[in-house]
Design an enzyme around this catalytic site. Structure first.
Site, PDB file in Angstrom:
ATOM      1  N   SER A  42      -0.695  -2.902   2.627  1.00  0.00           N
ATOM      2  CA  SER A  42      -1.554  -3.980   2.346  1.00  0.00           C
ATOM      3  C   SER A  42      -1.234  -5.050   1.250  1.00  0.00           C
ATOM      4  O   SER A  42      -1.343  -6.146   1.383  1.00  0.00           O
ATOM      5  CB  SER A  42      -2.947  -3.537   2.314  1.00  0.00           C
ATOM      6  OG  SER A  42      -3.061  -2.676   1.071  1.00  0.00           O
ATOM      7  N   LEU A  43      -0.290  -4.220   0.435  1.00  0.00           N
ATOM      8  CA  LEU A  43       0.052  -4.996  -0.674  1.00  0.00           C
ATOM      9  C   LEU A  43       0.902  -6.357  -0.469  1.00  0.00           C
ATOM     10  O   LEU A  43       1.238  -7.047  -0.921  1.00  0.00           O
ATOM     11  CB  LEU A  43       0.789  -4.302  -1.815  1.00  0.00           C
ATOM     12  CG  LEU A  43      -0.043  -3.177  -2.677  1.00  0.00           C
ATOM     13  CD1 LEU A  43       0.418  -2.061  -2.997  1.00  0.00           C
ATOM     14  CD2 LEU A  43      -0.866  -4.164  -3.729  1.00  0.00           C
TER      15      LEU A  43
END
Length: 282
Positions: A42-43
């Site tokens: 998700s980063l």
């Protein structure tokens, strides 16, 4: 001849005439731009948001390279390895050749570093093994690829404690530090470039400001930092010099360079002003 359509490679058609038309179309619209993949959790996925780090980087490559965000929230190196093993299996016997140059970031570890009883957790020894396999699989799939391993950022326990789902993940600064160190170790062993985002954030007195309110993801300051670290790497490291946006050619020459004799027909349309032949469409 295979060509790229929206990040997916299509194989040759049965008809030579159709194939020639497809090649001409692909050369004209898609061309031979370098390709850059941002592979992570998700980063990376959130990095594609407005003012996210991938978005900030993409602004520098407008008309110079094609960028693909391959961020998957919640994924660990176990997921990433499975994806690439499937890619390698699909390519066997396909005869597909990938154009160069290609670069990929590999940004995993934030989920691997969860408590061992959580869904995405991966023991550090297996994390190391997975990361090495990911780099090798990428090299097999894309010979000549430039890889950049990015360490997971630090986590802020104070911020995480405000969210039950985050507090229950078992992430700690100390545990994440082990995974960040392992990521650098594997990158060096596998002859990959790397960015030590963990240390780059922690060296700031107000390092928590580089993290969002959940204590895990990047804040606008964190996004700007990571984008600047990446751009500094490609502008200074010789192994990444092909991807220095300051020295990359524009895709197609400036419009003033086209020759329009009668103001109704462009008589010469080439991707690059100093090349002739394959990519000249007239």
């Amino acid at each position: 001849q295979a060509f790229l359509v929206a990040g997916i490679y299509a194989g040759p058609s049965n008809s030579e005439t159709v194939r020639e038309k497809e090649a001409a179309s692909a050369a004209g619209l898609l061309g031979t731009r370098p390709q850059m993949f941002f592979f992570g959790d998700s980063l990376t996925e959130f990095g594609g948001n407005r003012n996210g780090w991938v978005t900030l980087i993409s602004e520098k490559y407008a008309r110079r390279a094609d960028l693909f965000n391959r961020g998957y929230g919640g994924y660990s190196t176990m997921h990433a390895r499975a994806i690439l093993e499937g890619l390698a299996s699909d390519r066997q016997g396909s005869g597909i050749k990938y154009p160069l140059p290609i670069m990929s970031t590999i940004f995993f570890g934030a989920n691997d570093a969860c408590d061992l009883e959580t869904l995405s957790s991966v023991p550090v020894e297996l994390y190391s093994e997975n990361l090495a396999s990911i780099l090798r699989l990428l090299r097999e799939a894309f010979p000549g690829i430039v890889t950049v391993v990015i360490t997971p950022p630090p986590v802020d326990h104070v911020k995480m404690s405000q969210f039950e789902w985050m507090a229950e993940s078992g992430r700690t600064l100390e545990r994440t530090a082990v995974y960040a160190s392992e990521a650098i170790k594997v990158a060096i062993e596998e002859d990959s470039l790397y960015l030590d985002l963990f240390s780059s954030i922690l060296r700031n007195d107000s390092w928590a400001d580089f993290l969002s309110e959940d204590g895990l993801h990047l804040s606008p300051m964190g996004d700007e930092l990571l984008a600047s670290l990446f751009l500094e790497l490609v502008s200074t490291h010789p192994d990444a010099s092909t991807f220095n946006p300051a020295t990359m050619s524009l895709h197609y020459p400036p419009f003033e360079d086209f020759i329009d004799v009668d103001h109704t027909t462009i008589t010469r349309l080439c991707e690059w002003p100093d090349r002739r032949g394959r990519y000249c469409l007239s």
